[in-house]
Write an enzyme that holds these catalytic residues in place. Structure first.
Site, PDB file in Angstrom:
ATOM      1  N   ASP A   1      17.754   7.832  30.422  1.00  9.38           N
ATOM      2  CA  ASP A   1      17.341   8.847  29.444  1.00  9.38           C
ATOM      3  C   ASP A   1      15.846   8.732  29.171  1.00  9.38           C
ATOM      4  OD1 ASP A   1      19.645  10.539  28.187  1.00  9.38           O
ATOM      5  OD2 ASP A   1      20.482   8.592  28.706  1.00  9.38           O
TER       6      ASP A   1
ATOM      7  N   HIS B   1      14.342   9.883  31.947  1.00  8.16           N
ATOM      8  CA  HIS B   1      13.815  11.226  31.714  1.00  8.16           C
ATOM      9  C   HIS B   1      12.304  11.272  31.525  1.00  8.16           C
ATOM     10  CE1 HIS B   1      17.984  12.814  30.212  1.00  8.16           C
ATOM     11  NE2 HIS B   1      17.962  12.498  31.483  1.00  8.16           N
TER      12      HIS B   1
END
Ligand SMILES: *[C@@H]1O[C@H](CO)[C@@H](O)[C@H](O)[C@H]1NC(C)=O
Ligand SMILES: *[C@@H]1O[C@H](CO)[C@@H](O)[C@H](O)[C@H]1NC(C)=O
Ligand SMILES: *[C@@H]1O[C@H](CO)[C@@H](O)[C@H](O)[C@H]1NC(C)=O
Length: 400
Positions: free
Chosen positions: A227, A250
């Site tokens: 993430d 991410h």
């Protein structure tokens, strides 16, 4: 008679402070080992009361520094616990050499009356130092299942609220139920040599989320949680991030800002010498349509991207809706960003029709396709300059 008195004094000192950790002199900073407060370190028994008691003593000590020891080779299971200041000692050091672990199932978490949304919470502490090579295991797997089945409300692993001059160094963070570390309302933090690990498919297990904080430095860390590696949210100012290896994950994001029409601001962000390895985004600024406020003075410099999906992205129209407002994005520089992209769409600068983005500088961009395809950049409502950019960015004026 005199020697008996000395022996007696030594005995009394030793008996009344059995948790002093090293040889005692009158000047020695006090030191408190959790084992001497009844912690078992067997990985099963709830050791949180022992930790809370040890913390009380360390926080109450009137020396310049006091130290809480979490010894090596043991695993301490903690229920949700809160370490609160202000402390009397100017600095409290937590030497985390062992492992602390959360309860193994969602059902076995015991929440206190006041749910503060975190497993381990530190608040109102000045000069807190946590270091020592130990591990923090959030036992997130059952929470991820529960979240995907019935949307249960998951806690952050470590939450720092209203801390001043925080130091975190040389720690490993694994498998948080949600984000691994959140900093809120902190001023001054020096974070280095942390390693974050969680499976790529674990949901929203960001490494570090920051909000309403200033003067935060993050360095020399590895973040592989699937993430956001670092998310910089509303109210952040003067954040610098250097030599972070991010991925899978991410990327490093500013925002999203301005959700539900909120007025939010972020400024003075400096991201330098970072690597994005197989991340879905690389360097990203994301704001919601309808929001207000600004994201400005943001620099991403000396960035290497390896098979990133969206290496460079500004999205000022996140979740389009009818609105004339947007968070103002200005004075953003991407300098020396090179490497490979997984998607053909390597650079996206998408700004709002009404507000637009201003003074966006791209300098020395060289992103090629990981798959040997043709690669392109797109942009909308952006005002700025591009110097030596591959791919070519159509809406920026070019300088040689
Ligand atoms: C902390 O110090 C205060 C005052 O010096 C005292 O009343 C209190 O009992 C102490 N708490 C602990 C846990 O030592
Ligand atoms: C960033 O990396 C470059 C090249 O690898 C190096 O010359 C420079 O000193 C680094 N800067 C920082 C702040 O780490
Ligand atoms: C861009 O990177 C590619 C691959 O590393 C390299 O072959 C090319 O020379 C670079 N172009 C520029 C302008 O630096």
């Amino acid at each position: 008679m005199e020697s008996l008195f000395v022996v007696l004094v030594m005995f009394v000192v030793a008996a009344s402070v059995p948790y002093l950790c090293a040889t005692i002199t009158p000047d020695t900073a006090p030191c408190f080992n959790v084992l001497h407060f009844g912690a078992t370190g067997n990985g099963q028994t709830d050791d949180s009361q022992a930790f809370a008691n040890a913390w009380q003593e360390a926080c109450n000590a009137t020396h310049d520094t006091s130290t809480l020891i979490i010894p090596k080779g043991k695993t301490f299971m903690l229920q949700p616990v809160s370490f609160q200041g202000p402390c009397k000692s100017a600095s409290v050091i937590i030497k985390l050499k062992g492992t602390i672990t959360a309860p193994k199932s969602v059902e076995s978490w015991i929440w206190p009356n006041h749910d503060w949304g975190a497993w381990v919470r530190f608040s109102k502490i000045s000069g807190l130092v946590i270091y020592g090579g130990g591990q923090i295991d959030g036992q997130g797997a059952p929470w991820w299942d529960c979240f995907s089945n019935n949307k249960c409300h998951r806690p952050t692993a470590l939450h720092f609220h209203d801390c001043e001059n925080l130091i975190l160094r040389r720690l490993t963070h694994i498998n948080s139920p949600r984000n691994h570390i959140s900093l809120n309302a902190c001023s001054g933090a020096y974070i280095s040599k942390l390693h974050f690990i969680a499976p790529e498919e674990s949901p929203n297990t960001d490494a570090i989320d920051i909000s309403e904080s200033s003067n935060i430095k993050i360095k020399d860390s590895i973040m592989e949680t699937g993430d956001d590696c670092i998310a910089i949210n509303h109210g952040c100012k003067s954040i610098s991030i250097t030599r972070v290896f991010c991925g899978p994950g991410h990327g490093i994001s500013v925002g999203s800002l301005g959700r539900n029409g909120a007025h939010e601001t972020v400024e003075d962000i400096y991201v330098r010498n970072c690597t994005f390895f197989r991340t879905t985004n690389g360097a990203r600024i994301k704001t919601w349509m309808g929001g207000r406020g600004y994201a400005r003075k943001i620099t991403f410099q000396d960035i290497i991207v390896v098979e990133a999906k969206n290496p460079v992205i500004i999205d000022q129209e996140y979740n389009p809706q009818d609105s004339t407002n947007a968070v103002k994005v200005s004075d953003v520089t991407f300098r020396n960003v090179r490497g490979t992209s997984m998607s053909k769409h390597a650079v996206q600068l998408h700004c709002d029709n009404n507000i637009g983005c201003t003074n966006i500088i791209l300098e020395g961009i060289n992103i090629t396709s990981a798959a040997g395809e043709e690669i392109y950049a797109s942009c909308k409502n952006v005002d700025g300059v591009c110097t030596s950019c591959f791919p070519h960015v159509p809406c920026l004026s070019e300088e040689e």
